[in-house]
Motif scaffolding. Structure first.
Motif, PDB file in Angstrom:
ATOM      1  N   GLU A  21      -0.723  10.921  -1.454  1.00 40.93           N
ATOM      2  CA  GLU A  21      -1.777  11.807  -1.223  1.00 40.93           C
ATOM      3  C   GLU A  21      -1.337  13.534  -1.647  1.00 40.93           C
ATOM      4  N   GLU A  22      -0.335  14.214  -1.132  1.00 37.63           N
ATOM      5  CA  GLU A  22       0.179  15.226  -1.199  1.00 37.63           C
ATOM      6  C   GLU A  22      -0.247  15.461  -2.938  1.00 37.63           C
ATOM      7  N   LEU A  23       0.536  13.812  -4.066  1.00 40.52           N
ATOM      8  CA  LEU A  23       0.284  14.824  -5.382  1.00 40.52           C
ATOM      9  C   LEU A  23      -1.181  14.301  -5.623  1.00 40.52           C
ATOM     10  N   CYS A  24      -1.865  13.665  -5.341  1.00 39.25           N
ATOM     11  CA  CYS A  24      -3.470  13.556  -5.787  1.00 39.25           C
ATOM     12  C   CYS A  24      -3.965  15.087  -5.596  1.00 39.25           C
ATOM     13  N   LYS A  25      -3.346  15.654  -3.887  1.00 32.37           N
ATOM     14  CA  LYS A  25      -4.490  17.265  -3.654  1.00 32.37           C
ATOM     15  C   LYS A  25      -3.773  17.885  -5.308  1.00 32.37           C
ATOM     16  N   MET A  26      -2.746  17.754  -5.347  1.00 27.42           N
ATOM     17  CA  MET A  26      -1.553  19.084  -5.736  1.00 27.42           C
ATOM     18  C   MET A  26      -2.681  18.225  -7.617  1.00 27.42           C
ATOM     19  N   PHE A  27      -2.737  17.354  -8.123  1.00 28.65           N
ATOM     20  CA  PHE A  27      -3.691  16.945  -9.341  1.00 28.65           C
ATOM     21  C   PHE A  27      -4.672  17.651  -9.849  1.00 28.65           C
ATOM     22  N   ASP A  28      -5.219  17.463  -8.342  1.00 33.48           N
ATOM     23  CA  ASP A  28      -6.961  17.499  -8.429  1.00 33.48           C
ATOM     24  C   ASP A  28      -7.256  19.252  -8.902  1.00 33.48           C
ATOM     25  N   ILE A  29      -6.385  20.129  -8.695  1.00 31.23           N
ATOM     26  CA  ILE A  29      -6.096  21.399  -8.989  1.00 31.23           C
ATOM     27  C   ILE A  29      -6.578  21.524 -10.267  1.00 31.23           C
ATOM     28  N   ALA A  30      -5.646  20.477 -11.191  1.00 37.79           N
ATOM     29  CA  ALA A  30      -5.492  20.781 -12.923  1.00 37.79           C
ATOM     30  C   ALA A  30      -7.451  20.677 -13.137  1.00 37.79           C
ATOM     31  N   PHE A  31      -8.812  19.675 -12.148  1.00 42.63           N
ATOM     32  CA  PHE A  31      -9.697  19.693 -12.687  1.00 42.63           C
ATOM     33  C   PHE A  31     -10.694  20.247 -12.295  1.00 42.63           C
ATOM     34  N   PRO A  72      -1.829  26.388   1.779  1.00 42.59           N
ATOM     35  CA  PRO A  72      -0.733  25.355   0.288  1.00 42.59           C
ATOM     36  C   PRO A  72      -1.214  23.873   1.499  1.00 42.59           C
ATOM     37  N   ILE A  73      -1.197  22.807   0.268  1.00 45.57           N
ATOM     38  CA  ILE A  73      -1.040  21.927   0.368  1.00 45.57           C
ATOM     39  C   ILE A  73      -0.839  20.821   1.357  1.00 45.57           C
ATOM     40  N   VAL A  74       0.561  21.199   2.105  1.00 48.92           N
ATOM     41  CA  VAL A  74       1.939  20.568   3.485  1.00 48.92           C
ATOM     42  C   VAL A  74       2.126  21.960   4.395  1.00 48.92           C
ATOM     43  N   GLU A  75       2.149  21.422   5.514  1.00 39.46           N
ATOM     44  CA  GLU A  75       2.731  22.606   6.335  1.00 39.46           C
ATOM     45  C   GLU A  75       4.014  23.067   6.255  1.00 39.46           C
ATOM     46  N   GLU A  76       5.057  22.210   6.202  1.00 40.43           N
ATOM     47  CA  GLU A  76       6.296  22.244   5.346  1.00 40.43           C
ATOM     48  C   GLU A  76       6.405  21.491   4.416  1.00 40.43           C
ATOM     49  N   PRO A  77       7.631  22.578   3.291  1.00 39.21           N
ATOM     50  CA  PRO A  77       8.025  22.134   1.924  1.00 39.21           C
ATOM     51  C   PRO A  77       8.491  21.124   2.097  1.00 39.21           C
ATOM     52  N   ILE A  78       7.731  20.625   0.221  1.00 35.24           N
ATOM     53  CA  ILE A  78       8.627  19.294  -0.159  1.00 35.24           C
ATOM     54  C   ILE A  78       8.764  19.277  -1.096  1.00 35.24           C
ATOM     55  N   THR A  79       9.912  18.096  -2.058  1.00 35.04           N
ATOM     56  CA  THR A  79      10.414  18.070  -3.030  1.00 35.04           C
ATOM     57  C   THR A  79      10.118  16.919  -3.448  1.00 35.04           C
ATOM     58  N   VAL A  80       9.480  16.430  -4.819  1.00 36.69           N
ATOM     59  CA  VAL A  80       9.129  15.507  -5.970  1.00 36.69           C
ATOM     60  C   VAL A  80      10.079  15.677  -6.927  1.00 36.69           C
ATOM     61  N   THR A  81       9.940  14.301  -7.169  1.00 36.48           N
ATOM     62  CA  THR A  81      10.527  14.164  -8.917  1.00 36.48           C
ATOM     63  C   THR A  81       9.178  13.345  -9.856  1.00 36.48           C
ATOM     64  N   GLY A  82       8.879  14.511 -10.637  1.00 38.16           N
ATOM     65  CA  GLY A  82       8.321  14.076 -12.026  1.00 38.16           C
ATOM     66  C   GLY A  82       8.817  14.216 -12.810  1.00 38.16           C
ATOM     67  N   ALA A 108       0.841  -1.134  -0.057  1.00 35.89           N
ATOM     68  CA  ALA A 108       0.054   0.388  -0.065  1.00 35.89           C
ATOM     69  C   ALA A 108       0.494   1.268   0.560  1.00 35.89           C
ATOM     70  N   ASP A 109       0.230   2.856   0.497  1.00 34.00           N
ATOM     71  CA  ASP A 109       1.215   3.908  -0.259  1.00 34.00           C
ATOM     72  C   ASP A 109       2.469   2.927   1.537  1.00 34.00           C
ATOM     73  N   ALA A 110       3.827   4.326   0.905  1.00 32.60           N
ATOM     74  CA  ALA A 110       4.832   3.956   1.543  1.00 32.60           C
ATOM     75  C   ALA A 110       4.755   4.422   2.947  1.00 32.60           C
ATOM     76  N   GLY A 111       4.962   3.511   3.767  1.00 30.85           N
ATOM     77  CA  GLY A 111       4.994   3.385   5.584  1.00 30.85           C
ATOM     78  C   GLY A 111       3.956   2.758   6.133  1.00 30.85           C
ATOM     79  N   ASP A 166       5.477   3.536  -5.105  1.00 25.72           N
ATOM     80  CA  ASP A 166       6.231   3.597  -3.696  1.00 25.72           C
ATOM     81  C   ASP A 166       6.102   5.051  -2.960  1.00 25.72           C
ATOM     82  N   SER A 167       5.800   5.701  -4.194  1.00 25.00           N
ATOM     83  CA  SER A 167       6.276   7.582  -3.805  1.00 25.00           C
ATOM     84  C   SER A 167       5.502   7.661  -2.221  1.00 25.00           C
ATOM     85  N   GLU A 168       6.508   8.430  -1.081  1.00 25.67           N
ATOM     86  CA  GLU A 168       6.215   9.186   0.010  1.00 25.67           C
ATOM     87  C   GLU A 168       4.842  10.022  -0.205  1.00 25.67           C
ATOM     88  N   TYR A 169       4.476  10.431  -0.995  1.00 25.03           N
ATOM     89  CA  TYR A 169       3.759  11.496  -0.957  1.00 25.03           C
ATOM     90  C   TYR A 169       2.665  11.142  -1.895  1.00 25.03           C
TER      91      TYR A 169
END
Length: 549
Positions: free
Chosen positions: A364-374, A53-63, A32-35, A359-362
């Motif tokens: 839920e954060e990515l889902c919330k971010m991509f939802d903006i596009a809709f 913002p979606i996160v309390e502290e900034p995070i970095t993801v790779t695309g 399931a999700d990482a962790g 296996d991404s650590e983020y």
């Protein structure tokens, strides 16, 4: 993962044997999700309301993007604004299309893939079988804009739903768009006027009469007939002879899939085309004309009914000095069908991908971010971010809707066209819900505006928008169904195309040979093809129905 580390991983994966398959990469696919522990599922969020913002502290993801232009900027303006609003920084990595298979075969993936080049086979290997992609349906509780878009565009959900019921990729939709004009029946009104014709035809008989007049005046056929569906006159004429609209498979109105080329409607359609062919009222080289020849005929001043691709090449000078001379033909009727309808198109663009690494650590954060596009309205006041932004950029800066129902696009001086600006500066790929333009037409006078005007007035009002039968490429088949389809349909289609040409040219008699043609299709396995088509279509409709409830 930093760019440096990711580049090292990519180099290592590129050096690996090209024979490595995805089958060995599913060792972590059941997680399931990482962790989380094996088999553990997340708890749905009730009454979720997005906050930024979606996160309390900034995070970095790779695309990861595939085959995109990096000559202008490494990032894109839209995504920079996304990072600013969400607190999620994206480190982009761009690879060539040829490297994608090898990259996927590696175990070190980015957080998400922003590409439409992950094909059906890859989706099956790494999603359905490998379990390495996130199932978006598990996160709809935190993606309210996507959930609403599914309801508004249920076919987009049906297309992305795999046989296991999961959804791994996102998409783009544009609504009833005036910009899709190259696929409709264009007509040169000046050519009609020169022949003394002042009104567009409304029936196939009126079209016939006009073609007779054009032939008498100009000495050659007044119509170029392109047999590719949705390119020129095909859909317009075929739909006039009955209630079906698609030229291969369609719904008979009861939920039953039928093979259109063996239906009586097609027989009447061929009879009409044979009449035009015999009397040289349509171009007799209809099977062999290349695009250059079609363009020349469109510019000759003797042909009124032209293909969409050729229409795009016309200049104002070609049209007698007025863009008003380029239009679209509304649907025709006949003694067999008195309704004016055209086949609607399924609103779906799959070039974006947005596959999330399970296996991404983020996740839920990515889902919330991509939802903006809709989203259909700005998610944060002053940010300019909502669905339209992810395709056309920022309202007021890159485009605007005008009071007269037109839209304007602003092109920076260093770019020759807005499309180049889009893909080199604004965004990587079309993505999200960009339906704000609707049926608006461009404010820039020219060929595109002329075609869009004709499309809005004579095409959009007649297009079927509900229960449009999907293209075969959108349907899902089991392995057994795919085997039947692949081994039966190819030969049937080849035979159909051969007989179509013979029926239209008169090499085969429609009156005496039609029944044997239908019988031969049955003997070649058409019944088995329709069984698997019906099974797939039933699954499609089940998904559509679930979204309507």
């Amino acid at each position: 993962m930093t760019k440096k580390v990711l580049a090292t991983v990519l180099a290592a994966s590129m050096a690996a044997s090209l024979t490595a398959c995805g089958g060995g990469n599913a060792q972590d696919g059941g997680k399931a999700d990482a962790g989380k522990s094996e088999g553990e599922t997340r708890t749905a969020v009730e009454n979720y309301v997005p906050t930024y913002p979606i996160v309390e502290e900034p995070i970095t993801v790779t695309g990861l993007v595939v085959g995109c232009d990096t000559s202008v900027s490494e990032s894109r303006l839209v995504w920079e604004k996304v990072s600013e609003v969400t607190g999620i920084n994206i480190e982009w990595v761009n690879i060539d299309s040829a490297a994608l298979s090898t990259y996927l075969a590696g175990n070190d993936w980015p957080d998400f893939f922003h590409t439409g080049e992950i094909n059906a086979s890859m989706v099956n290997d790494y999603g359905v079988l490998g379990g390495r992609f996130v199932n978006y349906l598990d996160y709809l509780d935190i993606m309210p804009n996507l959930a609403q878009t599914y309801k508004d565009y249920p076919a987009a959900r049906a297309i992305t739903t795999q046989l296991n019921g999961e959804v791994y990729n996102l998409f783009g939709v544009s609504g009833a768009s005036s910009t899709r004009t190259s696929t409709r029946p264009h007509v040169r009104l000046d050519v009609l006027k020169d022949a003394g014709i002042t009104e567009l035809p409304t029936t196939v008989d009126e079209l016939y009469d006009q073609l007779v007049i054009l032939k008498e005046k100009n000495g050659e056929p007044g119509m170029v007939y392109d047999m590719t569906p949705d390119v020129g006159m095909v859909s317009n004429l075929f739909s006039a002879f009955g209630t079906l609209h698609k030229m291969d498979f369609d719904d008979d109105g009861t939920g039953k899939a039928v093979y259109t080329p063996v239906m009586e409607q097609t027989k009447h359609y061929y009879e009409f085309l044979n009449k035009l062919y015999e009397e040289e009222l349509m171009n007799r080289e209809w099977l062999t004309l290349d695009n250059t020849a079609k363009e020349q005929l469109a510019k000759s001043g003797k042909v009124a009914y032209i293909s969409g691709a050729a229409a795009q090449t016309l200049s104002e000078e070609d049209l007698g000095g007025s863009w008003d001379n380029l239009g679209c033909l509304a649907p025709l009727t006949s003694e067999y069908d008195s309704t004016q309808t055209l086949p609607g198109r399924i609103d779906y663009r799959g070039v974006s991908g947005m596959f999330i690494n399970k296996d991404s650590e983020y996740v839920e954060e990515l889902c919330k971010m991509f939802d903006i596009a809709f989203a259909t309205e700005e998610v944060v006041e002053g940010s300019g971010l909502y669905g339209q932004t992810f395709v056309y950029g920022f309202e007021g800066k890159d485009w605007e809707l005008n009071d007269d129902g037109t839209y304007s696009q602003m092109v920076p001086e260093e770019f020759k066209a807005f499309s180049a600006y889009q893909l080199q500066k604004l965004e990587w790929r079309d993505f999200g819900r960009a339906d704000a333009f609707g049926s608006a037409i461009t404010s820039t006078k020219g060929n595109a505006q002329a075609r869009q005007k004709g499309y809005v007035s004579n095409v959009l009002p007649y297009m079927i928008t509900e229960k449009v039968f999907p293209e075969v490429i959108y349907l899902k088949f089991t392995d057994d169904e795919q085997y039947v389809f692949d081994n039966k349909y190819a030969d049937i289609k080849l035979y159909m195309e051969e007989m179509r040409a013979k029926f239209i040219t008169g090499a085969a008699s429609i009156e005496t040979e039609w029944d044997s043609y239908v019988e031969t299709c049955e003997q070649m396995g058409l019944g088995e093809v329709m069984e698997v088509m019906q099974a797939s279509y039933d699954r499609w409709n089940e998904t559509i129905t679930s979204m309507e409830q």
